[in-house]
Design a protein around this motif. Structure first.
Motif, short mmCIF file in Angstrom:
data_model
loop_
_atom_site.label_atom_id
_atom_site.label_comp_id
_atom_site.label_asym_id
_atom_site.label_seq_id
_atom_site.Cartn_x
_atom_site.Cartn_y
_atom_site.Cartn_z
N HIS A 1 -4.83 6.96 5.67
CA HIS A 1 -4.18 8.20 5.24
C HIS A 1 -4.00 8.27 3.72
N ALA A 2 -3.86 7.12 3.08
CA ALA A 2 -3.81 7.14 1.61
C ALA A 2 -5.11 7.70 1.04
N GLN A 3 -6.23 7.33 1.66
CA GLN A 3 -7.51 7.86 1.19
C GLN A 3 -7.72 9.30 1.63
N ASP A 4 -7.13 9.70 2.76
CA ASP A 4 -7.14 11.11 3.14
C ASP A 4 -6.50 11.96 2.04
N ILE A 5 -5.55 11.36 1.34
CA ILE A 5 -4.87 12.03 0.24
C ILE A 5 -5.66 11.90 -1.06
N ARG A 6 -6.08 10.69 -1.38
CA ARG A 6 -6.68 10.43 -2.69
C ARG A 6 -8.05 11.07 -2.87
N ARG A 7 -8.88 10.98 -1.86
CA ARG A 7 -10.27 11.44 -2.03
C ARG A 7 -10.35 12.92 -2.43
N PRO A 8 -9.65 13.83 -1.72
CA PRO A 8 -9.74 15.25 -2.11
C PRO A 8 -9.16 15.51 -3.50
N LEU A 9 -8.19 14.68 -3.91
CA LEU A 9 -7.54 14.89 -5.19
C LEU A 9 -8.27 14.20 -6.35
N GLY A 10 -9.27 13.40 -6.02
CA GLY A 10 -10.01 12.70 -7.06
C GLY A 10 -9.24 11.54 -7.67
N ILE A 11 -8.28 11.00 -6.93
CA ILE A 11 -7.51 9.84 -7.41
C ILE A 11 -8.33 8.58 -7.16
N GLU B 1 0.82 -1.21 0.00
CA GLU B 1 0.00 0.00 0.00
C GLU B 1 0.85 1.26 0.00
N ARG B 2 1.97 1.22 0.70
CA ARG B 2 2.88 2.37 0.66
C ARG B 2 3.42 2.59 -0.76
N ALA B 3 3.81 1.50 -1.42
CA ALA B 3 4.38 1.62 -2.77
C ALA B 3 3.37 2.18 -3.76
N VAL B 4 2.13 1.72 -3.68
CA VAL B 4 1.09 2.22 -4.58
C VAL B 4 0.83 3.70 -4.32
N LEU B 5 0.80 4.08 -3.05
CA LEU B 5 0.58 5.49 -2.71
C LEU B 5 1.73 6.34 -3.22
N ALA B 6 2.97 5.86 -3.06
CA ALA B 6 4.13 6.63 -3.53
C ALA B 6 4.02 6.90 -5.03
N ASP B 7 3.56 5.92 -5.79
CA ASP B 7 3.38 6.12 -7.22
C ASP B 7 2.32 7.19 -7.51
N ASP B 8 1.24 7.19 -6.72
CA ASP B 8 0.21 8.22 -6.88
C ASP B 8 0.78 9.61 -6.57
N LEU B 9 1.58 9.70 -5.52
CA LEU B 9 2.14 10.98 -5.12
C LEU B 9 3.11 11.53 -6.16
N ALA B 10 3.74 10.65 -6.90
CA ALA B 10 4.75 11.08 -7.88
C ALA B 10 4.15 11.93 -8.99
N ASP B 11 2.86 11.83 -9.19
CA ASP B 11 2.21 12.57 -10.28
C ASP B 11 1.64 13.92 -9.86
N LEU B 12 1.81 14.30 -8.59
CA LEU B 12 1.18 15.53 -8.09
C LEU B 12 1.99 16.77 -8.47
N ASP B 13 1.27 17.87 -8.69
CA ASP B 13 1.94 19.15 -8.89
C ASP B 13 1.97 19.91 -7.56
N SER B 14 2.60 21.07 -7.55
CA SER B 14 2.80 21.80 -6.29
C SER B 14 1.48 22.21 -5.65
N HIS C 1 -7.56 5.35 -7.37
CA HIS C 1 -6.93 4.15 -6.81
C HIS C 1 -7.51 3.86 -5.43
N ALA C 2 -7.69 2.58 -5.14
CA ALA C 2 -8.17 2.16 -3.82
C ALA C 2 -7.25 1.07 -3.29
N PRO C 3 -7.16 0.93 -1.98
CA PRO C 3 -6.32 -0.12 -1.42
C PRO C 3 -6.82 -1.50 -1.87
#
Length: 210
Positions: free
Chosen positions: A117-127, A14-27, A129-131
């Motif tokens: 916490h991955a969903q705390d990140i994904r939901r507001p960003l509209g990502i 789950e950490r690895a999948v989240l890290a990949d999601d984070l890699a695509d974010l802008d500032s 991906h789900a665990p």
């Protein structure tokens, strides 16, 4: 592989999948507010790094140093791992993807940390991906039986939770029906996920989240 090893494998995935999601974010996305209180997306990522780098002894020392003020404790540990740029924060998180270091508590709790916490990140960003459903189900079962980092068992008390996408079901009383992830996030106090739930107990659960 022991049960504990299997749980850590789920954490690492789950950490690895989240890290990949984070890699695509802008500032701007890094600075956006998460579902976790006042923390930004970047601060949630730094918190996950902190959790993976603090063992029991250091955790106890930090809590004592903060005079049992958990908000102060978390803020101090977060500050250690918040980079000067989002790229630095992400690099620190990538460094702990396979860590098995954690504060006191069962491994299910630390799987819950990354799932929630991955969903705390994904939901507001509209990502979207789900665990993995296996990881989410493990956390749902743990949350239903124990109050630990969140008052999840208390939140679900007197309700019957029934998942539509797994074999997770627990409790008795007015029924709450929905995806395993949404039930898990609701037990963790995330009101946004109550929108995904139906049944006669759904509004009761929502009132407890808020």
């Amino acid at each position: 592989m022991t049960d504990r090893d299997h749980l850590w494998a789920l954490v690492h995935n789950e950490r690895a999948v989240l890290a990949d999601d984070l890699a695509d974010l802008d500032s701007d996305q890094w600075a956006q507010q998460s579902l976790c209180g006042e923390w930004t997306i970047e601060k949630v990522a730094a918190h996950l790094t902190a959790v993976a780098t603090v063992g029991p002894l250091r955790w106890i020392g930090s809590v004592l140093g903060a005079r049992f003020d958990t908000d102060l404790h978390n803020a101090r540990r977060l500050a250690e791992h918040l980079g000067t740029t989002p790229d630095e924060t992400l690099a620190s998180f990538r460094h702990v993807l396979t860590s098995t270091r954690a504060p006191l508590g069962p491994t299910e709790a630390w799987l819950g940390e990354v799932v929630v916490h991955a969903q705390d990140i994904r939901r507001p960003l509209g990502i979207s991906h789900a665990p993995a459903i296996e990881a989410t189900t493990e956390v749902a079962r743990f949350y239903a039986r124990k109050d630990f980092a969140v008052n999840s068992r208390t939140t679900a008390d007197g309700l019957r939770l029934t998942a539509t996408d797994s074999d997770f079901t627990t409790g008795s009383g007015p029924e709450v029906i929905g995806p395993t992830l949404s039930l898990t996030m609701a037990m963790a106090g995330r009101t946004d996920y109550c929108d995904d739930l139906t049944g006669p107990g759904a509004e009761i659960l929502r009132s407890r989240c808020s």
